[in-house]
Design a protein around this motif. Structure first.
Motif, PDB file in Angstrom:
ATOM      1  N   PHE A 228      46.208  29.802  38.491  1.00 36.20           N
ATOM      2  CA  PHE A 228      45.069  30.423  39.164  1.00 36.20           C
ATOM      3  C   PHE A 228      44.260  29.365  39.909  1.00 36.20           C
ATOM      4  N   ASP A 229      44.077  28.242  39.260  1.00 34.34           N
ATOM      5  CA  ASP A 229      43.280  27.173  39.844  1.00 34.34           C
ATOM      6  C   ASP A 229      43.862  26.728  41.182  1.00 34.34           C
ATOM      7  N   LYS A 230      45.170  26.565  41.176  1.00 34.02           N
ATOM      8  CA  LYS A 230      45.838  26.064  42.387  1.00 34.02           C
ATOM      9  C   LYS A 230      45.586  27.003  43.572  1.00 34.02           C
ATOM     10  N   HIS A 231      45.600  28.271  43.310  1.00 39.10           N
ATOM     11  CA  HIS A 231      45.535  29.213  44.430  1.00 39.10           C
ATOM     12  C   HIS A 231      44.123  29.717  44.741  1.00 39.10           C
TER      13      HIS A 231
ATOM     14  N   PHE B 228      31.770  34.834  34.342  1.00 38.76           N
ATOM     15  CA  PHE B 228      30.446  34.790  33.714  1.00 38.76           C
ATOM     16  C   PHE B 228      29.487  35.798  34.338  1.00 38.76           C
ATOM     17  N   LYS B 229      29.716  36.114  35.614  1.00 36.39           N
ATOM     18  CA  LYS B 229      28.825  37.106  36.215  1.00 36.39           C
ATOM     19  C   LYS B 229      29.237  38.518  35.788  1.00 36.39           C
ATOM     20  N   GLU B 230      30.522  38.723  35.662  1.00 36.71           N
ATOM     21  CA  GLU B 230      31.033  40.073  35.457  1.00 36.71           C
ATOM     22  C   GLU B 230      30.902  40.551  34.011  1.00 36.71           C
ATOM     23  N   MET B 231      31.089  39.643  33.053  1.00 30.40           N
ATOM     24  CA  MET B 231      31.109  40.089  31.659  1.00 30.40           C
ATOM     25  C   MET B 231      29.696  40.112  31.077  1.00 30.40           C
ATOM     26  N   LYS B 232      29.307  41.288  30.616  1.00 28.09           N
ATOM     27  CA  LYS B 232      28.057  41.389  29.877  1.00 28.09           C
ATOM     28  C   LYS B 232      28.393  40.917  28.479  1.00 28.09           C
ATOM     29  N   PHE B 233      27.714  39.883  28.026  1.00 26.45           N
ATOM     30  CA  PHE B 233      28.139  39.241  26.783  1.00 26.45           C
ATOM     31  C   PHE B 233      28.192  40.236  25.628  1.00 26.45           C
ATOM     32  N   GLY B 234      29.350  40.319  24.996  1.00 24.74           N
ATOM     33  CA  GLY B 234      29.511  41.248  23.872  1.00 24.74           C
ATOM     34  C   GLY B 234      30.321  42.475  24.256  1.00 24.74           C
ATOM     35  N   SER B 235      30.362  42.809  25.562  1.00 23.87           N
ATOM     36  CA  SER B 235      31.129  43.988  25.980  1.00 23.87           C
ATOM     37  C   SER B 235      32.456  43.557  26.591  1.00 23.87           C
ATOM     38  N   ASP B 236      33.386  44.497  26.670  1.00 23.52           N
ATOM     39  CA  ASP B 236      34.670  44.195  27.305  1.00 23.52           C
ATOM     40  C   ASP B 236      34.516  44.243  28.821  1.00 23.52           C
ATOM     41  N   SER B 237      35.400  43.540  29.512  1.00 21.69           N
ATOM     42  CA  SER B 237      35.398  43.573  30.971  1.00 21.69           C
ATOM     43  C   SER B 237      36.834  43.575  31.454  1.00 21.69           C
ATOM     44  N   SER B 238      36.971  43.986  32.692  1.00 21.61           N
ATOM     45  CA  SER B 238      38.319  44.060  33.219  1.00 21.61           C
ATOM     46  C   SER B 238      38.459  43.097  34.392  1.00 21.61           C
ATOM     47  N   PHE B 239      39.571  42.396  34.410  1.00 20.95           N
ATOM     48  CA  PHE B 239      39.822  41.538  35.563  1.00 20.95           C
ATOM     49  C   PHE B 239      40.784  42.225  36.499  1.00 20.95           C
ATOM     50  N   ASN B 240      40.490  42.236  37.777  1.00 19.32           N
ATOM     51  CA  ASN B 240      41.549  42.526  38.738  1.00 19.32           C
ATOM     52  C   ASN B 240      41.261  41.758  40.016  1.00 19.32           C
ATOM     53  N   TYR B 241      42.326  41.503  40.745  1.00 15.69           N
ATOM     54  CA  TYR B 241      42.206  40.619  41.897  1.00 15.69           C
ATOM     55  C   TYR B 241      41.300  41.192  42.986  1.00 15.69           C
TER      56      TYR B 241
ATOM     57  N   SER C 131      42.424  39.550  53.265  1.00 16.89           N
ATOM     58  CA  SER C 131      43.417  40.260  52.450  1.00 16.89           C
ATOM     59  C   SER C 131      44.841  39.772  52.726  1.00 16.89           C
ATOM     60  N   VAL C 132      45.114  39.344  53.983  1.00 17.64           N
ATOM     61  CA  VAL C 132      46.480  38.874  54.286  1.00 17.64           C
ATOM     62  C   VAL C 132      46.755  37.600  53.482  1.00 17.64           C
ATOM     63  N   ARG C 133      45.745  36.708  53.489  1.00 15.79           N
ATOM     64  CA  ARG C 133      45.928  35.453  52.759  1.00 15.79           C
ATOM     65  C   ARG C 133      46.097  35.721  51.249  1.00 15.79           C
ATOM     66  N   VAL C 134      45.296  36.632  50.747  1.00 16.17           N
ATOM     67  CA  VAL C 134      45.372  36.925  49.311  1.00 16.17           C
ATOM     68  C   VAL C 134      46.735  37.502  48.961  1.00 16.17           C
ATOM     69  N   GLU C 135      47.217  38.412  49.793  1.00 17.04           N
ATOM     70  CA  GLU C 135      48.518  39.001  49.500  1.00 17.04           C
ATOM     71  C   GLU C 135      49.604  37.942  49.452  1.00 17.04           C
ATOM     72  N   LYS C 136      49.495  36.987  50.392  1.00 14.87           N
ATOM     73  CA  LYS C 136      50.489  35.907  50.429  1.00 14.87           C
ATOM     74  C   LYS C 136      50.414  35.067  49.144  1.00 14.87           C
ATOM     75  N   ILE C 137      49.172  34.749  48.761  1.00 16.36           N
ATOM     76  CA  ILE C 137      49.007  33.932  47.545  1.00 16.36           C
ATOM     77  C   ILE C 137      49.562  34.671  46.335  1.00 16.36           C
ATOM     78  N   LEU C 138      49.252  35.961  46.259  1.00 16.99           N
ATOM     79  CA  LEU C 138      49.720  36.712  45.090  1.00 16.99           C
ATOM     80  C   LEU C 138      51.240  36.751  45.039  1.00 16.99           C
ATOM     81  N   GLU C 139      51.848  36.846  46.217  1.00 17.45           N
ATOM     82  CA  GLU C 139      53.322  36.826  46.238  1.00 17.45           C
ATOM     83  C   GLU C 139      53.843  35.501  45.700  1.00 17.45           C
TER      84      GLU C 139
END
Ligand code: ME8
Length: 654
Positions: A311-314, A325-338, A512-520
């Motif tokens: 992840f770091d590399k890309h 840290f911004k997304e997770m309310k401490f103590g609750s679950d959170s979901s990651f998606n690109y 989005s084009v760059r992200v799609e390439k990275i994800l590939e």
């Protein structure tokens, strides 16, 4: 000076580091940086948990010794943390001699005191699972995962008198309401402690397992892995890898960071062990929720595991830290998606902080070359000053109560107010009027000052990025507590005369084009291509099926069920085996095709789900399925329907 000691769980070496481990480890790093900046002396320890039966199994598969296996994976954890700039002070391994000796000394003490006794235990042992199974786990008398009849084993073992300390533990929790945070985890522990505690089996006979720390009072046994592992928090500071004993300085400020999966071991086993060993209790247990891997529609198969270094590399690990840290309310679950990650990055960092910096620095470079001298502020800056003083004032409290997302959102509020101010003041127009040089200097300094303060406030979250921004602005004062937090964040302390070359792109936008390439590319690298799902690229909306009458609908009985066990099913690609409590005499076994969406089935434990309770039980290849749990799905996303609030197992859903 206050001394604080942070610990992460020591991670099992039967899996490589993933995003869940990354979160807790980065959390410790962030807290270390925050407490240092605000003047505390901080020590931070992480490490690996290397004993136990699973490790032996994994090493056999690779045909290497358990120690060689542990060295390999433990190294992987350590090098991952090094690669992504985790500022830990020590990395403890439970195979370290210093740790083994300490565990043995505590066992001896507890044994001599009479808190350990020998007893016989009878149970059904599955060699495949390498553990005892309860009757409710068996199907037709067989282990559902291995289809074998477990061996009836009568095993003598050593037990720790955990029950002896139950009342003292309850009292400690009640007297120290902040000891386990957030409060709902404290309540969970207290409610568990309403039942009498059983004693803890703390040994394994060597005839069955040799890989462990030998009991000092019986060389035919090794120590149960949790009794061994928890002691790392003390063994590591009684003797650091440099050989120092820093226990007296740091133990009283010990703050354990964990996720809720290991709440019971940390809130019950550990304090009772400490009480018995006559070691004062730790200062704080901070419990966070789970990161779930909601799959991104940009990628079909990357969803389950994110390798921190890949992840770091890309995408940059600090950008990920910001998101986590911004997304997770401490103590609750959170979901990651690109998709969400990219959206937040672009709006907050590329368009927010990055844009504020480049807009203002560009105009300074063009019109002044260097940061201009201070000009008295006017009522134009009033709103910014107000927000600045509020958020700097709340910052410490937010960090200390673990409301990181609030602290970060506050910074974004200041940035967007400043963005509006710049748009209103139109410095590009002021630049065209030689008579308005002072006004121009005031506006640009104000824009850059907000960037400077934001970088200071975000420095625990993204230390390298913040450091680079501060360097660029000529803010060279250290953030390690030698300069007070108040001085560092005081408004209008930007140095004059600092040369500002054309600003580098600190936060280039991801399109989005760059992200799609990275994800590939990442997909190729991580080779996690799943063969089981073939999700569509475009969203297909399910047509509504034929109408049914209310009577048809009422035939289905929906109930609330609590997931009390969740397991992978060997040989099944999509299934998880769940034991669900429906308030009946016995829990039900339900097979659910949700495996690819739940990285770690433990995440489901304790969830109250919606169950179709009167479906005819279905005999499946892996055992009987006695119901169905409901879930929402679309594209390649899936989320189990759950209840919050006071719903109880067995409640009717209508
Ligand atoms: O339990 N979301 O080790 P472990 C958030 N060795 N955090 C997660 C996570 C997720 N999806 N997955 C893992 C052990 N974690 C024992 C600990 S301590 C004396 C012994 C993080 O490798 C989180 O911190 O299973 C969780 O508590 C820990 O990894 C579990 O790591």
């Amino acid at each position: 000076m206050k001394s604080v000691y942070f610990t992460t769980p020591i991670y099992y070496v039967n899996a490589e580091p993933h995003m869940g481990h990354l979160y807790t480890t980065a959390l410790g790093d962030m807290l270390k940086r925050y407490y240092q900046m605000t003047g505390s002396s901080v020590y931070y320890q992480t490490g690996t948990d290397e004993h136990g039966e699973k490790i032996v199994e994994s090493s056999k598969k690779l045909n290497i010794s358990p120690k060689e296996f542990c060295d390999k994976i433990s190294d992987k954890f350590r090098s991952t943390w090094d690669e992504i700039n985790i500022n830990y002070d020590d990395f403890i391994r439970t195979t370290d001699v210093r740790h083994k000796l300490f565990v043995q000394s505590i066992l001896k003490k507890v044994y001599e005191k009479g808190d350990i006794y020998f007893d016989e235990y009878t149970g059904k042992y599955c060699v495949g699972c390498e553990r005892y199974l309860t009757d409710t786990e068996l199907i037709d008398g067989k282990c559902p995962d291995h289809q074998t009849v477990p061996k009836e084993i009568k095993e003598a073992n050593y037990f720790f008198k955990m029950s002896k300390y139950q009342d003292s533990l309850i009292k400690h929790i009640e007297d120290n309401p902040e000891w386990i945070r957030p409060v709902r985890f404290k309540n969970e522990v207290l409610s568990f402690l309403k039942q009498p505690l059983s004693d803890l089996c703390i040994s394994r006979p060597k005839s069955r397992l040799e890989w462990g720390i030998e009991l000092p009072f019986d060389d035919k046994f090794v120590t149960y892995v949790w009794f061994d592992a928890l002691l790392n928090y003390v063994s590591g500071i009684k003797e650091t890898s440099k050989g120092d004993n820093i226990f007296d300085e740091f133990w009283q400020g010990c703050n354990h960071l964990i996720a809720k999966d290991i709440l019971k071991t940390h809130a019950i086993y550990w304090p009772t062990m400490l009480m018995s060993a006559e070691i004062p209790l730790f200062n704080q247990l901070d419990v966070h929720g789970y990161w779930m891997m909601g799959e991104s529609k940009m990628s079909k198969s990357l969803g389950n595991v994110i390798r921190p270094s890949t992840f770091d590399k890309h995408f940059g690990i600090e950008n990920l830290r910001y998101f986590l840290f911004k997304e997770m309310k401490f103590g609750s679950d959170s979901s990651f998606n690109y998709d969400l990650f990219i959206e937040r990055y672009n709006s907050d960092l590329a368009n927010g902080l990055g844009n504020l910096l480049s807009r203002n620095a560009g105009l300074v470079a063009k019109n002044f070359n260097t940061i201009p001298a201070k000009v008295a502020l006017t009522c134009d800056e009033e709103t910014i000053l107000k927000i600045h003083s509020r958020i700097v004032g709340d910052y410490k409290e937010n960090f200390e109560t673990r409301q990181f997302s609030k602290a970060i959102e506050d910074v974004m509020t200041l940035i967007s107010a400043t963005d509006k101010y710049i748009t209103l003041m139109e410095p590009w127009k002021l630049a065209k009027d030689p008579g308005k040089k002072d006004q121009l200097a005031r506006v640009l300094r104000c824009g850059l000052e907000v960037v400077r303060v934001s970088a200071v406030l975000l420095s625990p979250v993204m230390p390298q990025k913040a450091g680079a921004i501060l360097d660029y602005l000529g803010e060279t004062r250290p953030l390690d507590g030698t300069v007070s937090f108040e001085e560092l964040t005081a408004f209008d302390s930007l140095k004059e005369g600092v040369e500002l070359p054309k600003p580098p792109q600190f936060f280039p936008r991801f399109d989005s084009v760059r992200v799609e390439k990275i994800l590939e590319e990442m997909e190729q690298e991580t080779k996690t291509v799943s063969t089981e799902t073939d999700s569509p690229e475009t969203r297909v909306i399910e047509p509504i099926k034929d109408e049914i009458t209310i009577d048809d609908f009422l035939k289905v009985q929906f109930k609330v069920g609590e997931i009390i066990e969740a397991h992978h099913v060997e040989g099944a690609q999509k299934l998880l085996r769940l034991m669900v409590d429906l308030g009946e005499e016995n829990p039900r076994q339900i097979f659910a095709g949700i495996k690819s969406h739940y990285m770690d089935p433990k995440i489901l434990l304790g969830e109250k789900v919606m169950v179709a309770a009167n479906l005819k039980p279905r005999q499946m290849k892996f055992g009987l399925s006695e119901g169905m749990i409901l879930a929402a799905s679309g594209d390649d996303r899936l989320a189990v329907a759950t209840f919050k609030g006071s719903a109880k197992p067995g409640d009717k859903v209508s």
